[in-house]
Write a protein that holds these residues in place. Structure first.
Motif, PDB file in Angstrom:
ATOM      1  N   HIS A 121      12.417  26.044 -28.169  1.00  0.00           N
ATOM      2  CA  HIS A 121      12.606  25.498 -26.824  1.00  0.00           C
ATOM      3  C   HIS A 121      13.957  25.847 -26.211  1.00  0.00           C
ATOM      4  O   HIS A 121      14.440  25.133 -25.328  1.00  0.00           O
ATOM      5  CB  HIS A 121      12.479  23.972 -26.844  1.00  0.00           C
ATOM      6  N   GLY A 122      14.596  26.898 -26.653  1.00  0.00           N
ATOM      7  CA  GLY A 122      15.865  27.280 -26.045  1.00  0.00           C
ATOM      8  C   GLY A 122      16.962  26.257 -26.244  1.00  0.00           C
ATOM      9  O   GLY A 122      17.713  25.950 -25.318  1.00  0.00           O
ATOM     10  N   LEU A 157      13.943  32.487 -22.951  1.00  0.00           N
ATOM     11  CA  LEU A 157      14.989  31.509 -23.221  1.00  0.00           C
ATOM     12  C   LEU A 157      15.993  32.085 -24.211  1.00  0.00           C
ATOM     13  O   LEU A 157      15.731  33.111 -24.846  1.00  0.00           O
ATOM     14  CB  LEU A 157      14.376  30.231 -23.820  1.00  0.00           C
ATOM     15  N   THR A 158      17.123  31.431 -24.318  1.00  0.00           N
ATOM     16  CA  THR A 158      18.077  31.750 -25.374  1.00  0.00           C
ATOM     17  C   THR A 158      17.864  30.749 -26.501  1.00  0.00           C
ATOM     18  O   THR A 158      18.186  29.557 -26.363  1.00  0.00           O
ATOM     19  CB  THR A 158      19.527  31.679 -24.876  1.00  0.00           C
ATOM     20  N   MET A 159      17.288  31.216 -27.587  1.00  0.00           N
ATOM     21  CA  MET A 159      17.024  30.365 -28.727  1.00  0.00           C
ATOM     22  C   MET A 159      18.284  30.229 -29.583  1.00  0.00           C
ATOM     23  O   MET A 159      19.113  31.146 -29.637  1.00  0.00           O
ATOM     24  CB  MET A 159      15.887  30.937 -29.575  1.00  0.00           C
ATOM     25  N   GLU A 165      -0.096  35.140 -27.705  1.00  0.00           N
ATOM     26  CA  GLU A 165       0.919  36.178 -27.522  1.00  0.00           C
ATOM     27  C   GLU A 165       2.308  35.561 -27.359  1.00  0.00           C
ATOM     28  O   GLU A 165       3.297  36.108 -27.857  1.00  0.00           O
ATOM     29  CB  GLU A 165       0.569  37.066 -26.324  1.00  0.00           C
ATOM     30  N   ARG A 166       2.389  34.444 -26.675  1.00  0.00           N
ATOM     31  CA  ARG A 166       3.692  33.762 -26.566  1.00  0.00           C
ATOM     32  C   ARG A 166       4.161  33.269 -27.936  1.00  0.00           C
ATOM     33  O   ARG A 166       5.334  33.408 -28.294  1.00  0.00           O
ATOM     34  CB  ARG A 166       3.603  32.593 -25.602  1.00  0.00           C
ATOM     35  N   MET A 167       3.247  32.689 -28.698  1.00  0.00           N
ATOM     36  CA  MET A 167       3.626  32.224 -30.037  1.00  0.00           C
ATOM     37  C   MET A 167       4.099  33.386 -30.896  1.00  0.00           C
ATOM     38  O   MET A 167       5.104  33.288 -31.606  1.00  0.00           O
ATOM     39  CB  MET A 167       2.455  31.507 -30.701  1.00  0.00           C
ATOM     40  N   ARG A 168       3.386  34.482 -30.823  1.00  0.00           N
ATOM     41  CA  ARG A 168       3.786  35.654 -31.612  1.00  0.00           C
ATOM     42  C   ARG A 168       5.136  36.194 -31.152  1.00  0.00           C
ATOM     43  O   ARG A 168       5.944  36.642 -31.972  1.00  0.00           O
ATOM     44  CB  ARG A 168       2.711  36.734 -31.519  1.00  0.00           C
ATOM     45  N   GLY A 169       5.381  36.159 -29.852  1.00  0.00           N
ATOM     46  CA  GLY A 169       6.669  36.621 -29.349  1.00  0.00           C
ATOM     47  C   GLY A 169       7.820  35.793 -29.896  1.00  0.00           C
ATOM     48  O   GLY A 169       8.866  36.335 -30.295  1.00  0.00           O
ATOM     49  N   ILE A 170       7.643  34.469 -29.930  1.00  0.00           N
ATOM     50  CA  ILE A 170       8.672  33.594 -30.492  1.00  0.00           C
ATOM     51  C   ILE A 170       8.849  33.871 -31.979  1.00  0.00           C
ATOM     52  O   ILE A 170       9.978  33.946 -32.488  1.00  0.00           O
ATOM     53  CB  ILE A 170       8.304  32.121 -30.236  1.00  0.00           C
ATOM     54  N   VAL A 215      22.639  30.964 -34.857  1.00  0.00           N
ATOM     55  CA  VAL A 215      22.355  32.312 -34.359  1.00  0.00           C
ATOM     56  C   VAL A 215      21.617  32.190 -33.026  1.00  0.00           C
ATOM     57  O   VAL A 215      20.664  31.426 -32.905  1.00  0.00           O
ATOM     58  CB  VAL A 215      21.522  33.135 -35.365  1.00  0.00           C
ATOM     59  N   SER A 216      22.084  32.905 -32.026  1.00  0.00           N
ATOM     60  CA  SER A 216      21.453  32.893 -30.709  1.00  0.00           C
ATOM     61  C   SER A 216      20.701  34.206 -30.499  1.00  0.00           C
ATOM     62  O   SER A 216      21.202  35.287 -30.869  1.00  0.00           O
ATOM     63  CB  SER A 216      22.504  32.716 -29.609  1.00  0.00           C
ATOM     64  N   TYR A 217      19.535  34.104 -29.878  1.00  0.00           N
ATOM     65  CA  TYR A 217      18.708  35.297 -29.669  1.00  0.00           C
ATOM     66  C   TYR A 217      17.702  35.000 -28.564  1.00  0.00           C
ATOM     67  O   TYR A 217      17.343  33.845 -28.325  1.00  0.00           O
ATOM     68  CB  TYR A 217      17.989  35.691 -30.964  1.00  0.00           C
TER      69      TYR A 217
END
Length: 247
Positions: free
Chosen positions: A66-67, A15-17, A89-94, A8-10
């Motif tokens: 890491h995309g 980045l595109t995970m 905040e970055r961790m929460r966003g991921i 699944v890409s998101y």
């Protein structure tokens, strides 16, 4: 048990995970688990963790940090991971982006979700709890990162943590700070120290030539025990119709 898997890409963190979604047999809603990877990123070993949980009966998403990259060079990995670990905040966003993918899956029971993670992935699971996400359980192996003052009070589920006694990256002082944070917030928490184990004791070497940081090493016996402990937490907090057995 037959499982179905797909990539699944998101989008997340600019980045595109690319994560791994694993579904158990059947077509009804099931409890679900987010699985966060170690600092180097998502690899086949982590993807198989999602498959193993789906075999037990859970919807499972092994999420990316890491995309689509997996870092072989420890220094290159640290250059990305250390700023990430310093930015809640970055961790929460991921974590929220992965959670949205899991919630979009029709098989997911939105009221029964847990987060487990290893290293950086465990820290992300804890940040989701500190952000007030309604999780049923959080498990973190080698990811005993303390949060911003007072935010642990937002954690509304049991927290299980595991660490190696010889881990220089998560030394006794850090374990003590984590325990104090959980205790002062009134969290239902447990900390297991695996005697003789180093950092990333749960992850076997990818290849013989893989460069590792000092204090990092695989411990097969404790790796199996930690997996059993995580599955036991899920059985307690996300019970299935049939009690799960060891994967």
């Amino acid at each position: 048990m037959t499982v179905t898997t797909r990539s699944v890409s998101y989008p997340a963190d600019g980045l595109t995970m690319v994560g791994r979604l694993a579904l158990p047999a059947g077509d009804g809603r099931r409890p679900a688990v987010l699985i966060g990877p170690e600092g180097p990123g998502l690899n086949d070993f982590q993807r198989r963790r999602a498959d193993a949980l789906a075999e037990l009966g859970y919807v499972a998403l092994a999420f990316d940090i890491h995309g689509g990259r997996w870092f072989r060079d420890p220094q290159e990995m640290l250059a990305r991971v250390m700023p990430l670990l310093g930015d809640p905040e970055r961790m929460r966003g991921i974590g929220h982006a992965a959670l949205d993918v899991l919630l979009a899956e029709p098989r997911t029971d939105p009221d029964r979700i847990a987060a487990i993670g290893y290293g950086t992935g465990g820290a992300i699971g804890l940040e989701l709890g500190r952000a007030g996400v309604a999780l049923r359980a959080i498990a973190t192996v080698n990811g005993l990162i303390t949060g911003r003052p007072g935010e642990a009070a937002n954690i509304r589920c049991p927290v299980w943590a595991g660490v190696g006694s010889e881990d220089p990256i998560q030394p006794p002082a850090q374990r003590d700070a984590f325990a104090a944070e959980m205790q002062s917030a009134g969290v239902d928490w447990r900390l297991v120290v695996y005697g003789g184990a180093q950092h990333a004791f749960h992850h076997p070497p990818v290849d013989e030539d893989q460069e590792v940081l000092p204090g990092v090493g695989y411990h097969a016996r404790h790796a199996a025990r930690a997996w059993d402990d995580v599955v036991g937490l899920l059985a307690e907090c996300l019970p299935l119709e049939v009690s799960p057995t060891r994967a």
